[in-house]
Write a protein that holds these residues in place. Structure first.
Motif, PDB file in Angstrom:
ATOM      1  N   SER A 123       0.813  -1.216   0.000  1.00 30.15           N
ATOM      2  CA  SER A 123       0.000   0.000   0.000  1.00 30.15           C
ATOM      3  C   SER A 123       0.842   1.260   0.000  1.00 30.15           C
ATOM      4  O   SER A 123       0.368   2.322  -0.422  1.00 30.15           O
ATOM      5  N   ALA A 124       2.082   1.160   0.501  1.00 29.91           N
ATOM      6  CA  ALA A 124       2.942   2.338   0.591  1.00 29.91           C
ATOM      7  C   ALA A 124       4.392   1.888   0.533  1.00 29.91           C
ATOM      8  O   ALA A 124       4.736   0.790   0.996  1.00 29.91           O
ATOM      9  N   ASP A 125       5.259   2.747   0.003  1.00 28.72           N
ATOM     10  CA  ASP A 125       6.664   2.390  -0.130  1.00 28.72           C
ATOM     11  C   ASP A 125       7.399   2.327   1.199  1.00 28.72           C
ATOM     12  O   ASP A 125       8.497   1.779   1.268  1.00 28.72           O
ATOM     13  N   GLN A 126       6.807   2.892   2.272  1.00 29.54           N
ATOM     14  CA  GLN A 126       7.435   2.730   3.583  1.00 29.54           C
ATOM     15  C   GLN A 126       7.584   1.258   3.939  1.00 29.54           C
ATOM     16  O   GLN A 126       8.450   0.881   4.733  1.00 29.54           O
ATOM     17  N   ALA A 127       6.728   0.437   3.334  1.00 29.70           N
ATOM     18  CA  ALA A 127       6.771  -0.994   3.626  1.00 29.70           C
ATOM     19  C   ALA A 127       8.095  -1.621   3.231  1.00 29.70           C
ATOM     20  O   ALA A 127       8.472  -2.680   3.753  1.00 29.70           O
ATOM     21  N   LEU A 128       8.834  -0.990   2.329  1.00 28.41           N
ATOM     22  CA  LEU A 128      10.079  -1.577   1.853  1.00 28.41           C
ATOM     23  C   LEU A 128      11.147  -1.649   2.931  1.00 28.41           C
ATOM     24  O   LEU A 128      12.170  -2.310   2.749  1.00 28.41           O
ATOM     25  N   ILE A 129      10.910  -1.004   4.058  1.00 29.24           N
ATOM     26  CA  ILE A 129      11.852  -1.112   5.163  1.00 29.24           C
ATOM     27  C   ILE A 129      11.949  -2.550   5.667  1.00 29.24           C
ATOM     28  O   ILE A 129      12.955  -2.965   6.244  1.00 29.24           O
ATOM     29  N   VAL A 130      10.908  -3.342   5.425  1.00 32.85           N
ATOM     30  CA  VAL A 130      10.887  -4.727   5.893  1.00 32.85           C
ATOM     31  C   VAL A 130      11.476  -5.691   4.865  1.00 32.85           C
ATOM     32  O   VAL A 130      11.648  -6.873   5.143  1.00 32.85           O
ATOM     33  N   SER A 131      11.829  -5.190   3.684  1.00 28.51           N
ATOM     34  CA  SER A 131      12.215  -6.069   2.585  1.00 28.51           C
ATOM     35  C   SER A 131      13.367  -7.003   2.925  1.00 28.51           C
ATOM     36  O   SER A 131      13.294  -8.207   2.698  1.00 28.51           O
ATOM     37  N   GLY A 132      14.448  -6.453   3.464  1.00 29.12           N
ATOM     38  CA  GLY A 132      15.606  -7.294   3.773  1.00 29.12           C
ATOM     39  C   GLY A 132      15.300  -8.343   4.814  1.00 29.12           C
ATOM     40  O   GLY A 132      15.663  -9.511   4.664  1.00 29.12           O
ATOM     41  N   ALA A 133      14.634  -7.948   5.903  1.00 31.36           N
ATOM     42  CA  ALA A 133      14.289  -8.901   6.954  1.00 31.36           C
ATOM     43  C   ALA A 133      13.283  -9.935   6.463  1.00 31.36           C
ATOM     44  O   ALA A 133      13.343 -11.113   6.834  1.00 31.36           O
ATOM     45  N   LEU A 134      12.356  -9.502   5.617  1.00 29.47           N
ATOM     46  CA  LEU A 134      11.366 -10.428   5.056  1.00 29.47           C
ATOM     47  C   LEU A 134      12.036 -11.480   4.200  1.00 29.47           C
ATOM     48  O   LEU A 134      11.747 -12.682   4.319  1.00 29.47           O
ATOM     49  N   GLU A 135      12.951 -11.037   3.335  1.00 31.62           N
ATOM     50  CA  GLU A 135      13.660 -12.011   2.504  1.00 31.62           C
ATOM     51  C   GLU A 135      14.476 -12.968   3.356  1.00 31.62           C
ATOM     52  O   GLU A 135      14.470 -14.185   3.127  1.00 31.62           O
ATOM     53  N   LYS A 136      15.179 -12.446   4.351  1.00 33.14           N
ATOM     54  CA  LYS A 136      15.999 -13.295   5.230  1.00 33.14           C
ATOM     55  C   LYS A 136      15.129 -14.331   5.933  1.00 33.14           C
ATOM     56  O   LYS A 136      15.482 -15.521   5.999  1.00 33.14           O
ATOM     57  N   TYR A 137      13.992 -13.894   6.453  1.00 35.51           N
ATOM     58  CA  TYR A 137      13.102 -14.817   7.141  1.00 35.51           C
ATOM     59  C   TYR A 137      12.614 -15.920   6.200  1.00 35.51           C
ATOM     60  O   TYR A 137      12.631 -17.109   6.545  1.00 35.51           O
ATOM     61  N   LEU A 138      12.189 -15.532   5.006  1.00 38.66           N
ATOM     62  CA  LEU A 138      11.648 -16.512   4.067  1.00 38.66           C
ATOM     63  C   LEU A 138      12.724 -17.466   3.570  1.00 38.66           C
ATOM     64  O   LEU A 138      12.470 -18.664   3.394  1.00 38.66           O
ATOM     65  N   VAL A 139      13.920 -16.961   3.322  1.00 43.92           N
ATOM     66  CA  VAL A 139      15.024 -17.827   2.906  1.00 43.92           C
ATOM     67  C   VAL A 139      15.284 -18.880   3.978  1.00 43.92           C
ATOM     68  O   VAL A 139      15.464 -20.074   3.675  1.00 43.92           O
ATOM     69  N   GLU A 140      15.306 -18.468   5.226  1.00 45.84           N
ATOM     70  CA  GLU A 140      15.524 -19.419   6.318  1.00 45.84           C
ATOM     71  C   GLU A 140      14.388 -20.432   6.392  1.00 45.84           C
ATOM     72  O   GLU A 140      14.619 -21.624   6.659  1.00 45.84           O
ATOM     73  N   GLN A 141      13.157 -19.983   6.173  1.00 44.73           N
ATOM     74  CA  GLN A 141      12.014 -20.891   6.212  1.00 44.73           C
ATOM     75  C   GLN A 141      12.107 -21.964   5.141  1.00 44.73           C
ATOM     76  O   GLN A 141      11.865 -23.147   5.396  1.00 44.73           O
ATOM     77  N   PHE A 142      12.478 -21.580   3.937  1.00 48.58           N
ATOM     78  CA  PHE A 142      12.501 -22.526   2.822  1.00 48.58           C
ATOM     79  C   PHE A 142      13.798 -23.333   2.758  1.00 48.58           C
ATOM     80  O   PHE A 142      13.890 -24.274   1.980  1.00 48.58           O
ATOM     81  N   ASP A 143      14.775 -22.987   3.568  1.00 48.99           N
ATOM     82  CA  ASP A 143      16.029 -23.732   3.558  1.00 48.99           C
ATOM     83  C   ASP A 143      15.910 -25.094   4.224  1.00 48.99           C
ATOM     84  O   ASP A 143      16.565 -26.045   3.827  1.00 48.99           O
ATOM     85  N   GLY A 144      15.117 -25.205   5.259  1.00 51.41           N
ATOM     86  CA  GLY A 144      15.042 -26.450   5.999  1.00 51.41           C
ATOM     87  C   GLY A 144      13.999 -27.388   5.422  1.00 51.41           C
ATOM     88  O   GLY A 144      14.060 -27.787   4.263  1.00 51.41           O
ATOM     89  N   ARG A 145      13.060 -27.766   6.260  1.00 53.10           N
ATOM     90  CA  ARG A 145      11.929 -28.586   5.804  1.00 53.10           C
ATOM     91  C   ARG A 145      10.685 -27.735   5.965  1.00 53.10           C
ATOM     92  O   ARG A 145       9.938 -27.852   6.948  1.00 53.10           O
ATOM     93  N   PRO A 146      10.430 -26.818   5.042  1.00 52.62           N
ATOM     94  CA  PRO A 146       9.376 -25.820   5.238  1.00 52.62           C
ATOM     95  C   PRO A 146       7.980 -26.428   5.296  1.00 52.62           C
ATOM     96  O   PRO A 146       7.625 -27.286   4.502  1.00 52.62           O
ATOM     97  N   ARG A 147       7.212 -25.958   6.266  1.00 52.30           N
ATOM     98  CA  ARG A 147       5.794 -26.315   6.402  1.00 52.30           C
ATOM     99  C   ARG A 147       4.991 -25.048   6.161  1.00 52.30           C
ATOM    100  O   ARG A 147       5.144 -24.061   6.898  1.00 52.30           O
ATOM    101  N   TRP A 148       4.149 -25.058   5.151  1.00 52.42           N
ATOM    102  CA  TRP A 148       3.453 -23.836   4.779  1.00 52.42           C
ATOM    103  C   TRP A 148       2.500 -23.367   5.867  1.00 52.42           C
ATOM    104  O   TRP A 148       2.289 -22.165   6.041  1.00 52.42           O
ATOM    105  N   ASN A 149       1.922 -24.284   6.632  1.00 53.65           N
ATOM    106  CA  ASN A 149       1.032 -23.873   7.718  1.00 53.65           C
ATOM    107  C   ASN A 149       1.803 -23.112   8.796  1.00 53.65           C
ATOM    108  O   ASN A 149       1.301 -22.136   9.362  1.00 53.65           O
ATOM    109  N   GLU A 150       3.047 -23.500   9.064  1.00 48.17           N
ATOM    110  CA  GLU A 150       3.852 -22.807  10.061  1.00 48.17           C
ATOM    111  C   GLU A 150       4.248 -21.411   9.564  1.00 48.17           C
ATOM    112  O   GLU A 150       4.259 -20.450  10.338  1.00 48.17           O
ATOM    113  N   THR A 151       4.574 -21.319   8.292  1.00 48.50           N
ATOM    114  CA  THR A 151       4.939 -20.013   7.727  1.00 48.50           C
ATOM    115  C   THR A 151       3.750 -19.060   7.765  1.00 48.50           C
ATOM    116  O   THR A 151       3.879 -17.895   8.154  1.00 48.50           O
ATOM    117  N   ALA A 152       2.584 -19.536   7.353  1.00 45.33           N
ATOM    118  CA  ALA A 152       1.387 -18.690   7.370  1.00 45.33           C
ATOM    119  C   ALA A 152       1.060 -18.242   8.787  1.00 45.33           C
ATOM    120  O   ALA A 152       0.710 -17.077   9.029  1.00 45.33           O
TER     121      ALA A 152
END
Length: 538
Positions: free
Chosen positions: A122-151
């Motif tokens: 909704s707003a470009d201020q949201a991009l402040i979370v981009s790096g942390a969001l990518e890091k979190y998701l990379v870590e989630q998908f690196d192991g044995r990711p469960r989509w219910n846990e991620t959601a």
């Protein structure tokens, strides 16, 4: 062979979505065979005249496809040679299993879901979370990711946006309840319930009241802006009762309850909404605290009793891997939509739930199907039967840049960077340039993603591409290989295949006519990098 006879050995189906037999031992290859059998009986036995099912693709096109799909970049010439020389009958399944355990899998799919969440921000201020969001998701998908846990993590997140990537969904919309509710439904259920915000859904069964009852799970989530330099943002709860004053530092949004606006009297407070989950009808009482609301919703949303959670993920991943979803668009499902192969989709969803939403199990099951491994063909006509071939689509920005790095041997990321590679919010560098030029919303229909003149000019003229093509790799190529071997090497690096006889003859003629092998090979390299075959996942 009838469907029931075939699946009898695979899955005992009992009444109710959540009561599939325990299939923890079901191997992905068995699920793949069952999927192909269902598709055959549902779709391919009734092909119209003139339409055929594509044959299995050859090793080199398959290798390029599976590398791009799983790890987001091209195989090396050595990997291509080794795979093609391997004569074992299960080499494709072994390759899929190996790449799923590669750390690049987490990076590739972490970036994909980062884009799903942030491209409709909704707003470009949201991009402040981009790096942390990518890091979190990379870590989630690196192991044995469960989509219910991620959601669940996204729905129940709290904390600093720059540190807690789980806050990405709320931060993308600054915790505005109607926006968060709409995106939660779209991303995790594949249902566009936001169309019922101002009136009953025009093409579905959802009522305006149901949308606002769903919004009532989110009013107390609030973005708190901290007075730091640079500014920081925190996702927190607004649970302040009538006898407690709102803290001065709480400058973000937040309200105790959600009220559905009165369209006839917009200035009025509206109607108080009790939280109700529209997909199952489960409800909470009024006055429940923020985290309890969100945790309860996470329980209901990810429950096996809610079929839309699994369907949304399975449909989206099938579309990404095969080129077309059971539902199109991939985020517009619902009880009033009809999937193209309902029995096949139901089977995959039951198995996905039975495997506790194991993302890598689902990838293995899909990538081992004949449907995935068919030759590529142009997108079908509307009246044609789906899934008779795999379908090409344009590479995402990160895939394109990483493929360019694979082909040229040049890294486009800072060598000493400790955190995740920059996402769309990174204000500078090659990855930001590519996100700005070549990025697109992953939720779009692939036939809506079009190339632009600016993109063509960027590939042809940008110092980034031309500079990479002129790096020392070409000098080594000229010094180490004869002309014919160099032409083959360039094709392997750029297209993950050997040139045809005609292509090789044209390239060698150009080298001869130029009289300067270094200059001629640079021309060929540049041409391959700008070819449609390089820019597309086939």
């Amino acid at each position: 062979m009838r469907i029931g006879h075939f699946l009898g050995a695979v899955l005992v189906v009992t009444a109710g979505w959540a009561k599939a037999a325990d299939s923890a031992g079901t191997e992905p290859a068995v699920a793949a065979a069952a999927t192909d059998q269902l598709l055959n009986e549902e779709l391919f036995q009734h092909l119209p005249s003139g339409q055929t099912v594509a044959p299995t693709t050859a090793d080199q096109p398959f290798l390029r496809r599976v590398y791009l799909d799983l790890v987001g970049e091209l195989p090396t010439p050595g990997e291509i040679t080794a795979f093609c020389l391997d004569r074992s009958p299960d080499k494709r399944a072994k390759l899929v299993a190996r790449l799923l355990d590669d750390e690049r899998f987490g990076r590739n799919w972490g970036r994909y879901w980062r884009d799903v969440i942030l491209y409709r921000r909704s707003a470009d201020q949201a991009l402040i979370v981009s790096g942390a969001l990518e890091k979190y998701l990379v870590e989630q998908f690196d192991g044995r990711p469960r989509w219910n846990e991620t959601a669940r993590a996204f729905l129940t997140a709290q904390g600093e946006a720059a540190e807690k990537g789980e806050t990405g969904l709320f931060m993308a919309h600054l915790a505005v309840p109607v926006e968060v509710a709409a995106e939660t439904s779209r991303i995790f259920l594949g249902i566009q319930i936001q169309c019922a915000q101002c009136h009953d859904h025009p093409t579905g069964r959802w009522k305006r009241q149901q949308f606002h009852e769903f919004v009532a799970f989110f009013p107390r989530a609030s973005i708190r802006r901290r007075p730091t330099r640079p500014p920081s943002f925190e996702l927190t709860s607004f649970d302040f009762g009538p006898q407690r004053r709102r803290p001065m530092a709480m400058t973000g949004r937040g309200a105790l309850e959600h009220y559905m606006p009165d369209l006839k009297d917009p200035a009025s407070q509206g109607t108080l909404m009790t939280p109700v989950f529209f997909a199952t009808g489960q409800k909470l009482s009024s006055g429940v605290a923020d985290l309890e609301r969100r945790k309860t919703l996470a329980d209901w949303l990810t429950s096996p009793d809610n079929p839309w959670f699994a369907r949304a993920f399975v449909n989206r991943m099938w579309a990404e891997l095969v080129g077309e979803g059971f539902y199109e668009p991939i985020d517009d499902l619902g009880p009033d939509r009809q999937p193209s192969a309902p029995q096949t989709l139901d089977y995959l969803c039951r198995e996905f739930v039975a495997h506790d939403h194991d993302v890598k199990w689902l990838f293995q099951a899909i990538l081992n199907t004949s449907a995935y491994q068919r030759e590529n063909r142009p997108r079908r006509a509307p009246d044609d039967i789906p899934f008779t071939a795999n379908v090409a689509y344009r590479l995402r920005a990160d895939q394109l840049l990483d493929s360019l790095a694979s082909a040229t041997g040049v890294s486009f990321d800072p060598p000493a960077q400790a955190g995740p590679r920059p996402g769309p919010g990174f204000r500078g560098g090659p990855r930001f340039q590519f996100a700005r030029q070549f990025g697109y919303d992953p939720s779009l229909r692939r036939d809506e993603v079009t190339s632009t003149v600016q993109q063509a000019l960027a590939m042809m003229n940008s110092p980034l591409v031309n500079g990479a093509a002129r790096q020392g790799f070409l000098e080594k190529l000229v010094a180490r290989w004869d002309d014919q071997s160099a032409v083959v090497e360039l094709h392997l690096r750029c297209l993950a295949r050997e040139p045809s006889e005609a292509e090789e003859a044209v390239c060698l003629e150009h080298v001869k006519a130029t009289g300067n092998p270094r200059e001629a090979l640079e021309d060929l390299f540049w041409s391959l990098l700008n070819s449609e075959e390089f820019l597309y996942r086939n």
